[in-house]
Design a protein around this motif. Sequence first.
Motif, PDB file in Angstrom:
ATOM      1  N   LEU A 202     -17.154   0.633 -10.126  1.00 44.97           N
ATOM      2  CA  LEU A 202     -18.369   1.368 -10.462  1.00 44.97           C
ATOM      3  C   LEU A 202     -18.157   2.261 -11.676  1.00 44.97           C
ATOM      4  O   LEU A 202     -19.031   2.361 -12.547  1.00 44.97           O
ATOM      5  CB  LEU A 202     -18.820   2.208  -9.264  1.00 44.97           C
ATOM      6  CG  LEU A 202     -19.385   1.428  -8.083  1.00 44.97           C
ATOM      7  CD1 LEU A 202     -19.685   2.352  -6.916  1.00 44.97           C
ATOM      8  CD2 LEU A 202     -20.653   0.686  -8.492  1.00 44.97           C
ATOM      9  N   GLY A 203     -16.987   2.914 -11.748  1.00 42.52           N
ATOM     10  CA  GLY A 203     -16.728   3.797 -12.878  1.00 42.52           C
ATOM     11  C   GLY A 203     -16.722   3.070 -14.210  1.00 42.52           C
ATOM     12  O   GLY A 203     -17.438   3.444 -15.148  1.00 42.52           O
ATOM     13  N   ILE A 204     -15.940   1.997 -14.319  1.00 42.90           N
ATOM     14  CA  ILE A 204     -15.819   1.283 -15.586  1.00 42.90           C
ATOM     15  C   ILE A 204     -17.078   0.487 -15.898  1.00 42.90           C
ATOM     16  O   ILE A 204     -17.441   0.315 -17.068  1.00 42.90           O
ATOM     17  CB  ILE A 204     -14.575   0.357 -15.582  1.00 42.90           C
ATOM     18  CG1 ILE A 204     -14.287  -0.178 -16.988  1.00 42.90           C
ATOM     19  CG2 ILE A 204     -14.742  -0.782 -14.597  1.00 42.90           C
ATOM     20  CD1 ILE A 204     -13.940   0.896 -17.986  1.00 42.90           C
ATOM     21  N   LEU A 235      -8.257   3.260 -20.923  1.00 46.54           N
ATOM     22  CA  LEU A 235      -7.115   4.136 -20.648  1.00 46.54           C
ATOM     23  C   LEU A 235      -7.452   5.310 -19.719  1.00 46.54           C
ATOM     24  O   LEU A 235      -6.693   5.576 -18.771  1.00 46.54           O
ATOM     25  CB  LEU A 235      -6.514   4.649 -21.959  1.00 46.54           C
ATOM     26  CG  LEU A 235      -5.254   5.522 -21.802  1.00 46.54           C
ATOM     27  CD1 LEU A 235      -4.154   4.747 -21.073  1.00 46.54           C
ATOM     28  CD2 LEU A 235      -4.757   6.004 -23.163  1.00 46.54           C
ATOM     29  N   PRO A 236      -8.564   6.023 -19.929  1.00 50.02           N
ATOM     30  CA  PRO A 236      -8.866   7.127 -19.002  1.00 50.02           C
ATOM     31  C   PRO A 236      -9.013   6.662 -17.560  1.00 50.02           C
ATOM     32  O   PRO A 236      -8.508   7.318 -16.637  1.00 50.02           O
ATOM     33  CB  PRO A 236     -10.191   7.685 -19.541  1.00 50.02           C
ATOM     34  CG  PRO A 236     -10.221   7.290 -20.972  1.00 50.02           C
ATOM     35  CD  PRO A 236      -9.555   5.964 -21.027  1.00 50.02           C
ATOM     36  N   LEU A 238      -7.690   3.951 -16.262  1.00 54.50           N
ATOM     37  CA  LEU A 238      -6.392   3.492 -15.766  1.00 54.50           C
ATOM     38  C   LEU A 238      -5.557   4.675 -15.282  1.00 54.50           C
ATOM     39  O   LEU A 238      -4.896   4.598 -14.237  1.00 54.50           O
ATOM     40  CB  LEU A 238      -5.647   2.725 -16.853  1.00 54.50           C
ATOM     41  CG  LEU A 238      -4.250   2.211 -16.469  1.00 54.50           C
ATOM     42  CD1 LEU A 238      -4.335   1.237 -15.297  1.00 54.50           C
ATOM     43  CD2 LEU A 238      -3.577   1.544 -17.673  1.00 54.50           C
ATOM     44  N   LEU A 239      -5.597   5.775 -16.020  1.00 54.02           N
ATOM     45  CA  LEU A 239      -4.862   6.971 -15.616  1.00 54.02           C
ATOM     46  C   LEU A 239      -5.393   7.527 -14.295  1.00 54.02           C
ATOM     47  O   LEU A 239      -4.620   7.891 -13.395  1.00 54.02           O
ATOM     48  CB  LEU A 239      -4.936   8.037 -16.714  1.00 54.02           C
ATOM     49  CG  LEU A 239      -4.230   7.683 -18.035  1.00 54.02           C
ATOM     50  CD1 LEU A 239      -4.495   8.759 -19.088  1.00 54.02           C
ATOM     51  CD2 LEU A 239      -2.734   7.500 -17.820  1.00 54.02           C
ATOM     52  N   VAL A 240      -6.712   7.572 -14.178  1.00 57.48           N
ATOM     53  CA  VAL A 240      -7.322   8.060 -12.932  1.00 57.48           C
ATOM     54  C   VAL A 240      -7.002   7.112 -11.776  1.00 57.48           C
ATOM     55  O   VAL A 240      -6.691   7.556 -10.662  1.00 57.48           O
ATOM     56  CB  VAL A 240      -8.855   8.203 -13.101  1.00 57.48           C
ATOM     57  CG1 VAL A 240      -9.518   8.496 -11.757  1.00 57.48           C
ATOM     58  CG2 VAL A 240      -9.179   9.303 -14.091  1.00 57.48           C
ATOM     59  N   ALA A 241      -7.072   5.806 -12.045  1.00 58.44           N
ATOM     60  CA  ALA A 241      -6.785   4.819 -10.999  1.00 58.44           C
ATOM     61  C   ALA A 241      -5.339   4.909 -10.539  1.00 58.44           C
ATOM     62  O   ALA A 241      -5.051   4.767  -9.344  1.00 58.44           O
ATOM     63  CB  ALA A 241      -7.088   3.411 -11.515  1.00 58.44           C
ATOM     64  N   THR A 242      -4.419   5.134 -11.467  1.00 60.31           N
ATOM     65  CA  THR A 242      -3.000   5.276 -11.105  1.00 60.31           C
ATOM     66  C   THR A 242      -2.791   6.528 -10.254  1.00 60.31           C
ATOM     67  O   THR A 242      -2.045   6.503  -9.264  1.00 60.31           O
ATOM     68  CB  THR A 242      -2.129   5.353 -12.368  1.00 60.31           C
ATOM     69  OG1 THR A 242      -2.348   4.182 -13.161  1.00 60.31           O
ATOM     70  CG2 THR A 242      -0.659   5.443 -12.006  1.00 60.31           C
ATOM     71  N   PHE A 243      -3.450   7.603 -10.637  1.00 64.27           N
ATOM     72  CA  PHE A 243      -3.379   8.832  -9.836  1.00 64.27           C
ATOM     73  C   PHE A 243      -3.900   8.589  -8.424  1.00 64.27           C
ATOM     74  O   PHE A 243      -3.278   9.008  -7.441  1.00 64.27           O
ATOM     75  CB  PHE A 243      -4.184   9.940 -10.515  1.00 64.27           C
ATOM     76  CG  PHE A 243      -4.317  11.188  -9.683  1.00 64.27           C
ATOM     77  CD1 PHE A 243      -3.265  12.090  -9.582  1.00 64.27           C
ATOM     78  CD2 PHE A 243      -5.495  11.452  -8.988  1.00 64.27           C
ATOM     79  CE1 PHE A 243      -3.390  13.243  -8.804  1.00 64.27           C
ATOM     80  CE2 PHE A 243      -5.629  12.592  -8.207  1.00 64.27           C
ATOM     81  CZ  PHE A 243      -4.568  13.491  -8.122  1.00 64.27           C
ATOM     82  N   ASN A 244      -5.048   7.908  -8.316  1.00 65.16           N
ATOM     83  CA  ASN A 244      -5.624   7.610  -6.995  1.00 65.16           C
ATOM     84  C   ASN A 244      -4.706   6.714  -6.171  1.00 65.16           C
ATOM     85  O   ASN A 244      -4.583   6.873  -4.949  1.00 65.16           O
ATOM     86  CB  ASN A 244      -6.988   6.946  -7.145  1.00 65.16           C
ATOM     87  CG  ASN A 244      -8.065   7.938  -7.531  1.00 65.16           C
ATOM     88  OD1 ASN A 244      -7.925   9.136  -7.293  1.00 65.16           O
ATOM     89  ND2 ASN A 244      -9.141   7.455  -8.134  1.00 65.16           N
ATOM     90  N   LEU A 245      -4.061   5.757  -6.840  1.00 65.88           N
ATOM     91  CA  LEU A 245      -3.133   4.857  -6.147  1.00 65.88           C
ATOM     92  C   LEU A 245      -1.975   5.639  -5.544  1.00 65.88           C
ATOM     93  O   LEU A 245      -1.644   5.477  -4.358  1.00 65.88           O
ATOM     94  CB  LEU A 245      -2.610   3.801  -7.130  1.00 65.88           C
ATOM     95  CG  LEU A 245      -1.520   2.857  -6.611  1.00 65.88           C
ATOM     96  CD1 LEU A 245      -2.105   1.881  -5.600  1.00 65.88           C
ATOM     97  CD2 LEU A 245      -0.891   2.091  -7.776  1.00 65.88           C
ATOM     98  N   VAL A 246      -1.364   6.496  -6.352  1.00 63.79           N
ATOM     99  CA  VAL A 246      -0.231   7.292  -5.879  1.00 63.79           C
ATOM    100  C   VAL A 246      -0.667   8.253  -4.781  1.00 63.79           C
ATOM    101  O   VAL A 246       0.001   8.382  -3.738  1.00 63.79           O
ATOM    102  CB  VAL A 246       0.413   8.061  -7.057  1.00 63.79           C
ATOM    103  CG1 VAL A 246       1.482   9.025  -6.547  1.00 63.79           C
ATOM    104  CG2 VAL A 246       1.004   7.091  -8.071  1.00 63.79           C
ATOM    105  N   PHE A 274      -3.182  -4.684 -10.480  1.00 69.08           N
ATOM    106  CA  PHE A 274      -4.483  -4.761  -9.798  1.00 69.08           C
ATOM    107  C   PHE A 274      -5.517  -3.901 -10.518  1.00 69.08           C
ATOM    108  O   PHE A 274      -6.650  -4.342 -10.778  1.00 69.08           O
ATOM    109  CB  PHE A 274      -4.311  -4.309  -8.351  1.00 69.08           C
ATOM    110  CG  PHE A 274      -5.589  -4.042  -7.613  1.00 69.08           C
ATOM    111  CD1 PHE A 274      -6.466  -5.068  -7.310  1.00 69.08           C
ATOM    112  CD2 PHE A 274      -5.910  -2.752  -7.206  1.00 69.08           C
ATOM    113  CE1 PHE A 274      -7.654  -4.825  -6.624  1.00 69.08           C
ATOM    114  CE2 PHE A 274      -7.082  -2.496  -6.506  1.00 69.08           C
ATOM    115  CZ  PHE A 274      -7.952  -3.529  -6.223  1.00 69.08           C
ATOM    116  N   ASN A 275      -5.148  -2.676 -10.861  1.00 69.74           N
ATOM    117  CA  ASN A 275      -6.079  -1.780 -11.557  1.00 69.74           C
ATOM    118  C   ASN A 275      -6.508  -2.364 -12.902  1.00 69.74           C
ATOM    119  O   ASN A 275      -7.679  -2.273 -13.286  1.00 69.74           O
ATOM    120  CB  ASN A 275      -5.435  -0.409 -11.769  1.00 69.74           C
ATOM    121  CG  ASN A 275      -5.331   0.391 -10.481  1.00 69.74           C
ATOM    122  OD1 ASN A 275      -6.095   0.174  -9.540  1.00 69.74           O
ATOM    123  ND2 ASN A 275      -4.385   1.308 -10.423  1.00 69.74           N
TER     124      ASN A 275
END
Length: 391
Positions: A202-204, A235-236, A238-246, A274-275
């Motif tokens: 939804l975000g992207i 990139l923004p 991806l950074l948010v998605a990586t944070f959510n994953l962790v 995946f992200n």
Amino acid sequence: MSNVSQLFWEEWRRLFANKTIRLVVFVVPLIYMTLFGFLYSEKKVTEIPTVVVDADQSELSRELSRAFDADQTFRVTHMVPTETEAMALIDKGEALVAVIIPNQLEMDVKAGREANVLTVIDGSNMMISNTAVRAANTVTKTVSAGVTLKKMEAHGGWGEEGKKLYTGIDYRYRVLYNPTFSYMSFMVFGLAGTVMQQVLFLGIALSVTQQKEEGTWRSTVAQHSFWAIAFSKLLPYLLVATFNLVLTFTLLLKGFGIPYYGSPGHLLLIGTAFNLAVLAIGFAISFYSKDQLQATQAAMMIAVPSFMLSGYTWPLMSMPTAIAAIGKSLPLTYFLDGVREILTKGHGLSAVTYHLAVLLFMTLLGLFAAYVTYLVQSKKASSAAGETTSA
């Protein structure tokens, strides 16, 4: 006509006048219910890949092996001489059930001694493990009952002598990876992946359409290259998605104490792949859609049924071929299977190499689709700018 009635009829007309809303309200539920109806058309899990270890090589052991193969729940795919080889097949995912028939099974049954058959089951998918435990017990007890009747008949029916000779075959089972049948260990990983995918889609998907509605998209396309736009948009997220994953998996594994056996680093790697795949597909959707409503609709069409079609709960092997093909085209399928291989089974990167390759291919495919759309829109933007200059 009262104000309420007037508002009602105006909204009713808008509902039928807007093509996108009509599609969401009337067509999408029909598509989903038809899809899910076909998804569960088999009604139960069948054809579970099964390996048989026949250490007895007797008439009784062969009868037992044939009984498992004849039962629609199982499909005997391998016959191996040792339990070690059978465990290796389960570890690699080539078999999900192992039937271990011990040496001297027939002799023990005939002599009235204790006899048992062990079934080892891959418990990483509870739908499969629950079905396998029940079905294997039924098959073993059915064969055991037949053997007992033959013994009774051979010794004069149901007399005292025949009863003393009754032993039968005891059924025993061992469940790997999730021996306690914990829904916490099973379900939450799948739900976590689904939520992360939905948020990211939804975000992207709204990133480009927001600019289209603001009227700034044409100038962005005309002034910047595709890769500059892709980098700045992706990139923004991806950074948010990586944070959510962790954050998500730290909460699940450490906060709720869900047992895991693999490397968090490997989880981060397949999570990043995946992200990227989700972002690339959502980016292509955003390029194609004319407004935020259309982008949201397209993203939801993919995201909503993904969990059901991923094979995480209802296995792909029990789906009709066409439905399974849809499931195999979704990034969530490969991410959740990779999570299961790493966290639940404790496997390394070699077990998810194929998953990583498919996710990276999906990323390239999504970016290619977005690039083609960019070229078309860039050409239109240049033409529009030329017409304006001429005027």
